[in-house]
Write a protein that holds these residues in place. Structure first.
Motif: not given
Length: 236
Positions: A207-211, A219-221
């Motif tokens: 349903t969703e993927v966190e990139i 970490s940039q974003y």
């Protein structure tokens, strides 16, 4: 994700481009149909003038692989087959059927005694675009494509069937998503514009993927991707 220099071939772990090709007997073959049926597919990209290609062809390693492990019911496949492999010979430089039969600049007769499908790319009906899709830079190039659609350049091994144990087993987890780098920056001071494929190996729909994006470990974003593909508009 890590970014590498450019490759001559598709990097191992890439998603194999799908194709529909017609063999010398007029039979149409779609790669993903064989993969979806659970078969591991071996693609032999060769050229009729290529001596090393002919030497590998003469070992009959792919012939034995097809006869003993190819799809049940196909011509040339033994009745005792394990039914878990498919093999294609793809003449990748647009040679004619006459050359495939041993004429012209060919080093031999590729057709006689070859039970698995032979694909001619002289433009009628198959074109040489299949070579571009698979980034063929030298001959022979032999790819192993697992049922999960990932490929590995396996080389001219004399025991190809032993390689199918490297393919991932069928999905068994509810949540199991993996990522694959399609391409990256070349080298030097070029900009980084990666293309990444995400494939779901799980039993449940995503349903969703966190990139998360990091640069040199910092970490940039992060962002959530949860859009759905629309076949009517060809967009997310």
């Amino acid at each position: 994700f890590s970014f590498q220099n450019s490759f001559a071939q598709l990097p191992n772990g890439s998603i194999a481009p799908d194709f529909t090709l017609v063999d010398l007997n007029g039979t149409s073959h779609t790669l993903y149909d064989y993969l979806d049926a659970g078969q591991t597919v071996f693609l032999d990209f060769s050229a009729v003038w290529c001596g090393p290609c002919w030497s590998y062809h003469q070992t009959h390693a792919l012939k034995d692989l097809y006869e003993n492990h190819g799809p049940s019911g196909l011509p040339g496949v033994n009745s005792t087959t394990t039914n878990d492999v498919m093999v294609f010979y793809i003449e990748a430089q647009g040679a004619s059927i006459a050359e495939l039969n041993g004429g012209g600049s060919s080093v031999g007769d590729w057709v006689t005694g070859t039970p698995y499908p032979i694909i001619c790319t002289d433009g009628s009906p198959n074109s040489q675009s299949i070579s571009n899709d698979y980034q063929i830079g030298y001959y022979p190039t032999v790819y192993q494509v697992c049922p999960d659609r990932t490929l590995t350049e396996c080389g001219t091994t004399t025991s190809p069937y032993s390689l199918i144990t490297t393919c991932l087993p069928p999905p068994s987890f509810n949540n199991d998503a993996r990522s694959f780098m399609n391409n990256s920056a070349g080298s030097g001071c070029s900009s980084v514009t990666p293309e990444i494929s995400i494939q779901n190996y799980g039993l449940s729909n995503l349903t969703e993927v966190e990139i998360e994006v990091s640069l040199n470990g910092v970490s940039q974003y992060s962002t959530i991707f949860n859009q759905i593909w629309s076949n009517s508009t060809n967009s997310y």
